[in-house]
Design an enzyme around this catalytic site. Structure first.
Site, PDB file in Angstrom:
ATOM      1  N   GLY A   1       6.572  -5.720  -0.499  1.00 53.82           N
ATOM      2  CA  GLY A   1       5.471  -5.534   0.432  1.00 53.82           C
ATOM      3  C   GLY A   1       5.516  -6.429   1.646  1.00 53.82           C
ATOM      4  O   GLY A   1       4.493  -6.652   2.289  1.00 53.82           O
TER       5      GLY A   1
ATOM      6  N   LYS B   1       6.753  -2.436   4.184  1.00 51.84           N
ATOM      7  CA  LYS B   1       5.874  -2.292   5.336  1.00 51.84           C
ATOM      8  C   LYS B   1       6.559  -1.546   6.493  1.00 51.84           C
ATOM      9  O   LYS B   1       5.889  -0.910   7.296  1.00 51.84           O
ATOM     10  CB  LYS B   1       5.428  -3.678   5.821  1.00 51.84           C
TER      11      LYS B   1
ATOM     12  N   ASP C   1      -4.424  -2.609   2.854  1.00 46.31           N
ATOM     13  CA  ASP C   1      -4.330  -3.980   3.357  1.00 46.31           C
ATOM     14  C   ASP C   1      -3.851  -4.015   4.805  1.00 46.31           C
ATOM     15  O   ASP C   1      -3.185  -3.111   5.290  1.00 46.31           O
ATOM     16  CB  ASP C   1      -3.381  -4.805   2.482  1.00 46.31           C
ATOM     17  N   ASP C   2      -4.221  -5.094   5.478  1.00 46.01           N
ATOM     18  CA  ASP C   2      -3.721  -5.435   6.812  1.00 46.01           C
ATOM     19  C   ASP C   2      -3.989  -4.349   7.857  1.00 46.01           C
ATOM     20  O   ASP C   2      -3.094  -3.940   8.606  1.00 46.01           O
ATOM     21  CB  ASP C   2      -2.219  -5.768   6.756  1.00 46.01           C
TER      22      ASP C   2
ATOM     23  N   TYR D   1      -8.895  -8.382   0.759  1.00 48.71           N
ATOM     24  CA  TYR D   1      -8.189  -8.554  -0.510  1.00 48.71           C
ATOM     25  C   TYR D   1      -8.050 -10.014  -0.951  1.00 48.71           C
ATOM     26  O   TYR D   1      -7.329 -10.293  -1.908  1.00 48.71           O
ATOM     27  CB  TYR D   1      -6.803  -7.908  -0.436  1.00 48.71           C
TER      28      TYR D   1
ATOM     29  N   TRP E   1      -1.698  -9.995  -6.704  1.00 37.55           N
ATOM     30  CA  TRP E   1      -0.587  -9.842  -5.760  1.00 37.55           C
ATOM     31  C   TRP E   1      -0.310 -11.249  -5.248  1.00 37.55           C
ATOM     32  O   TRP E   1      -1.098 -11.794  -4.478  1.00 37.55           O
ATOM     33  CB  TRP E   1      -1.005  -8.890  -4.641  1.00 37.55           C
ATOM     34  N   TRP E   2       0.794 -11.850  -5.680  1.00 37.30           N
ATOM     35  CA  TRP E   2       1.064 -13.249  -5.362  1.00 37.30           C
ATOM     36  C   TRP E   2       2.050 -13.332  -4.202  1.00 37.30           C
ATOM     37  O   TRP E   2       3.201 -12.894  -4.328  1.00 37.30           O
ATOM     38  CB  TRP E   2       1.603 -13.989  -6.585  1.00 37.30           C
ATOM     39  N   ASN E   3       1.598 -13.895  -3.094  1.00 38.76           N
ATOM     40  CA  ASN E   3       2.406 -13.939  -1.877  1.00 38.76           C
ATOM     41  C   ASN E   3       3.318 -15.164  -1.834  1.00 38.76           C
ATOM     42  O   ASN E   3       3.215 -16.043  -0.972  1.00 38.76           O
ATOM     43  CB  ASN E   3       1.498 -13.879  -0.647  1.00 38.76           C
TER      44      ASN E   3
ATOM     45  N   ASN F   1       5.423 -10.945  -4.226  1.00 43.58           N
ATOM     46  CA  ASN F   1       5.948 -10.404  -2.982  1.00 43.58           C
ATOM     47  C   ASN F   1       7.140 -11.271  -2.567  1.00 43.58           C
ATOM     48  O   ASN F   1       6.976 -12.469  -2.339  1.00 43.58           O
ATOM     49  CB  ASN F   1       4.854 -10.436  -1.915  1.00 43.58           C
TER      50      ASN F   1
END
Length: 537
Positions: free
Chosen positions: A126, A157, A236-237, A274, A334-336, A369
């Site tokens: 992502g 993306k 998102d975004d 989010y 969702w861990w960035n 991610n």
């Protein structure tokens, strides 16, 4: 003295080679070699599981005969069949009173008994920036299978058919590649989830909204025909959003697609708001999140990133705050990390740094991610797999050491030095990862305060430069291609600092001049990590 039975003893007793033993128990061969050589230790629950399985193979055969299915299907998940099977307790009482289910649970055989494990975990592709190739994705899926990750969300993306031009169908060439990727993942036991992000340009007004909903369902149906059985719709975004209408769209997809098409698992979504700092304003839930949460079907899985987009850890309070809005529905994280698309020049090479295992209680899925640097992402992802399997027993440092040992072999010591300098990511919305090279930072701080630390600092910097030159010369190309520039910058900066320290020791410059020059070089490294804002926050 009582002899402690080691993993190698069990392998030898079974008459298996390392390769055959690794295949039997689904352990990477390199990891098994590390255990047997004493360079690392297996987690206690793994040792227990292997000992139990090696002794009780005959019981496994009886279980398989009784259930008529493989042992993995019997003991790893509860059956969804209508057949009236006995309980695990009844089964063991009937077959052999010596085999106690609580002992199996302690050995890791019954996943439902491992209280704080996360059942679904893996990677969400992502990130912004350079897209992965088909070969990159296959490399990642191979790696995921090797470390036990079970799910990959396809959500690049910069795939125009995923996001910008989501209404358009995939061309046949792209469909063929996705079909191949699906097959590749299934062969390795990894579920591939197809995601689409319709938020850009989604029309909320009556009439147009229904048209867009039909297009979206048609797109998902086409992916179902291709072979996908799990789907995600992300919001998102994006800048403008209507929470109520987004929820209505998801419910429509849930009703007209997920519940009607064969074999489709629960729908997954990411709301526009989010992370918790963006959900609340002045202690109140913002209108978007209130409408989205209130209108959404209860069986749709909602992902969030924690307190921020890229937060400094996760607490039970973060999860509780999110649950105060979304209730008891299934939620996921969702861990960035290690994604670095907002700081793309700096690779993120530390472990997943979540030390509050109780925070993830009730979290049903965990997706990391990655970076566009597919090979270097594997350090953090390896540790994330360890975390998801056993959050309560997770040791970030031990997992990080094992990850680098397994990935880099004879160059592990050198890579640990490099990785230690590339862990922390700081940005407008990011405060994530462990501190960079704390020991080296301590030596620099010591020199700022007391110039007598110059010799110690020189020795440390020389070790770094030697290690980085070895990496430059000996790293396989797949890794080198992703970090060569970082290695060169570090070698150059540290070599200059060694010269400055040498000049100070020789009396050619004073301590203040040496300090000033070193700080300038360190600033140049930090300045080389160009910050980018790639999406609205």
């Amino acid at each position: 003295m009582e002899h402690k039975v080691e993993i190698k003893d069990i392998r030898v007793a079974e008459g298996l080679s390392q390769a055959d033993f690794a295949k039997k128990y689904q352990i990477p061969v390199r990891t098994l070699q590390e255990w047997e050589q004493g360079r690392s230790k297996p987690p206690a629950y793994v040792e227990s599981m292997i000992r139990w399985m090696s002794v009780h193979r005959s019981l496994e055969e009886r279980l398989e005969a009784f259930y008529g299915k493989p042992i993995e299907d019997i003991l790893s998940v509860e059956s969804d069949s209508d057949k009236d099977y006995p309980s695990i307790d009844e089964l063991f009482a009937e077959y052999d009173g010596d085999y106690k289910p609580e002992e199996m649970a302690a050995a890791g055989m019954l996943e439902k008994e491992i209280i704080k494990s996360i059942p679904i975990y893996g990677v969400v592709e992502g990130f912004y920036g350079r897209a992965w190739t088909f070969e990159d994705r296959c490399s990642m899926i191979d790696f995921m299978a090797g470390v036990g990750m079970n799910t990959y969300i396809y959500a690049p993306k910069n795939d125009p058919y995923h996001r910008e031009f989501w209404r358009l169908p995939y061309p046949e060439s792209e469909r063929a590649e996705l079909r191949r990727l699906l097959s590749f993942a299934r062969e390795r036991g990894v579920e591939l989830i197809f995601a689409v992000s319709p938020g850009m340009g989604l029309r909320y007004e009556d009439g147009a909204f229904e048209e867009d909903a039909a297009v979206l369902i048609g797109k998902l149906a086409a992916m179902h025909e291709l072979g996908f059985r799990r789907f995600a719709v992300f919001f998102d975004d994006i800048e403008a959003a209507d929470g109520g209408r987004q929820a209505a769209l998801l419910n429509l997809v849930n009703r007209e697609f997920v519940r009607r098409y064969e074999g489709v698992g629960p729908l997954i979504t990411v709301p526009t708001e989010y992370f918790t700092e963006n959900i609340f304003r002045g202690g109140e839930v913002k209108p978007y999140s209130a409408a989205f949460a209130a209108g959404l079907d209860e069986d749709i899985v909602v992902l969030f990133t924690g307190r921020e987009v890229c937060p400094d850890g996760l607490s039970r309070g973060d999860v509780s705050l999110f649950r105060s809005v979304y209730g008891d529905r299934p939620i996921g994280l969702w861990w960035n990390y290690p994604v670095n698309d907002y700081l793309p020049s700096k690779p993120a090479l530390g472990p997943i740094d979540i030390d509050a295992s109780e925070a993830i209680e009730g979290v049903s899925c965990f997706f990391m991610n990655p970076m566009d640097r597919v090979e270097m992402s594997k350090i953090a992802l390896y540790t994330g797999a360890d975390f998801a399997r056993d959050p309560a027993g997770y040791d970030a440092e031990a997992s990080w050491v094992c990850a680098i040992d397994e990935l880099f072999g004879d160059l592990a010591d050198e890579m640990r030095l490099f990785a230690s300098e590339h862990q922390r990511l700081e940005g407008r919305f990011a405060h994530i990862g462990r501190d960079d090279a704390p020991e080296l930072a301590r030596m620099y701080e010591g020199f700022w305060d007391d110039a007598r630390g110059a010799k110690e600092l020189i020795a440390a910097l020389e070790d770094y430069v030697l290690a980085y030159r070895r990496l430059r010369e000996r790293l396989p190309e797949k890794y080198l291609a992703e970090i060569a520039g970082n290695l060169d910058n570090q070698i150059d900066s540290k070599s200059k600092n060694i010269e400055l320290l040498g000049s100070f020791i020789a009396g050619e410059i004073d301590a203040d001049a040496a300090r000033s020059g070193i700080k300038e070089n360190l600033c140049k490294i930090e300045d080389s990590y160009e910050s980018k804002i790639l999406f609205p926050v």
